[in-house]
Design a protein around this motif. Structure first.
Motif, PDB file in Angstrom:
ATOM      1  N   LYS A   1     -10.596  -5.650  -2.511  1.00  0.00           N
ATOM      2  CA  LYS A   1      -9.830  -4.720  -1.678  1.00  0.00           C
ATOM      3  C   LYS A   1     -10.579  -4.366  -0.392  1.00  0.00           C
ATOM      4  O   LYS A   1      -9.969  -3.946   0.582  1.00  0.00           O
TER       5      LYS A   1
ATOM      6  N   SER B   1      -0.106   8.283  -0.279  1.00  0.00           N
ATOM      7  CA  SER B   1      -1.287   8.562  -1.112  1.00  0.00           C
ATOM      8  C   SER B   1      -2.563   8.191  -0.383  1.00  0.00           C
ATOM      9  O   SER B   1      -3.554   8.930  -0.413  1.00  0.00           O
ATOM     10  N   TRP B   2      -2.552   7.043   0.281  1.00  0.00           N
ATOM     11  CA  TRP B   2      -3.741   6.594   1.001  1.00  0.00           C
ATOM     12  C   TRP B   2      -4.109   7.562   2.113  1.00  0.00           C
ATOM     13  O   TRP B   2      -5.276   7.896   2.311  1.00  0.00           O
TER      14      TRP B   2
ATOM     15  N   ALA C   1      -7.533   9.046   3.380  1.00  0.00           N
ATOM     16  CA  ALA C   1      -7.766   7.870   4.219  1.00  0.00           C
ATOM     17  C   ALA C   1      -9.150   7.852   4.840  1.00  0.00           C
ATOM     18  O   ALA C   1      -9.599   8.820   5.445  1.00  0.00           O
TER      19      ALA C   1
ATOM     20  N   ARG D   1       0.841  -1.201   0.000  1.00  0.00           N
ATOM     21  CA  ARG D   1       0.000   0.000   0.000  1.00  0.00           C
ATOM     22  C   ARG D   1       0.880   1.256   0.000  1.00  0.00           C
ATOM     23  O   ARG D   1       1.823   1.356   0.767  1.00  0.00           O
ATOM     24  N   ASP D   2       0.519   2.199  -0.850  1.00  0.00           N
ATOM     25  CA  ASP D   2       1.193   3.491  -0.883  1.00  0.00           C
ATOM     26  C   ASP D   2       0.600   4.325   0.249  1.00  0.00           C
ATOM     27  O   ASP D   2      -0.457   4.946   0.096  1.00  0.00           O
TER      28      ASP D   2
ATOM     29  N   TYR E   1      -9.376  -2.708   3.141  1.00  0.00           N
ATOM     30  CA  TYR E   1      -9.700  -1.303   3.376  1.00  0.00           C
ATOM     31  C   TYR E   1     -10.930  -1.078   4.255  1.00  0.00           C
ATOM     32  O   TYR E   1     -10.988  -0.096   4.986  1.00  0.00           O
TER      33      TYR E   1
END
Length: 179
Positions: A72, A28-29, A33, A24-25, A76
């Motif tokens: 995902k 960016s997340w 978020a 996971r980046d 997430y």
């Protein structure tokens, strides 16, 4: 503040810390978020997490197989590593991997015909799916059939069905596709 510190702060009140893939980046997340809800990281009476119940629910449809990609949302929304939790559900007796014969509904009629053809069975052109399954059962053993394809379905055990039935509230909160 570093990404790891921000994540630690975000999840400091969660009973179980959500899984975050090493791929996971994080930077960016973190810009957008949406943290895993705290309610999804609380162990249920069986010791399972809500994400485990969603995995059991998906298995219950009869379409979840060894080649099915994990959505995902397991990571997430539910904070779990889908493949690792599947392995744990299998190990703990909530689900099992089906045999080759039980997994025939996960392969095409063409594949079934090719297996029978390789075994020297004739008269395949007029056979329907049920006839092909019957011919496979007649001409092959489990081990022999298993050598032809690797996809296997998953199925719930009684323990898995009971866990699923005990937690309809988890399923009710899960977003459903409009049919």
């Amino acid at each position: 503040m570093s990404a790891h510190k921000r994540i630690e702060e975000m999840y400091r009140d969660h009973e179980v810390k959500p899984y975050i893939s090493p791929e996971r980046d994080l930077e960016s997340w973190l810009l957008e978020a949406k943290p895993v809800p705290k309610r999804n990281m609380v162990r249920l009476e069986e010791g399972l997490l809500p994400g485990d119940i969603i995995l059991l629910w998906r298995i219950n449809f009869g379409t979840f197989e060894t080649t099915t990609p994990y959505s995902k949302y397991f990571e997430y929304m539910y904070g779990i590593n889908g493949p690792a939790h599947m392995e744990q559900l299998l190990a703990d007796g909530y689900a099992y991997m089906e045999s080759a014969f039980d997994s025939l509904d996960h392969i095409t009629s063409t594949a079934k015909k090719n297996i029978l053809k390789a075994e020297g069975v004739a008269g395949l052109s007029k056979m329907k799916a049920a006839d092909l399954d019957a011919a496979l059962r007649e001409h092959l053993t489990e081990d022999r059939l298993a050598s032809y394809f690797s996809v296997r379905g998953y199925a719930l055990t009684e323990k898995g069905r009971a866990a699923l039935e005990n937690h309809p509230e988890v399923i009710d909160k899960h977003p459903k596709k409009k049919m």
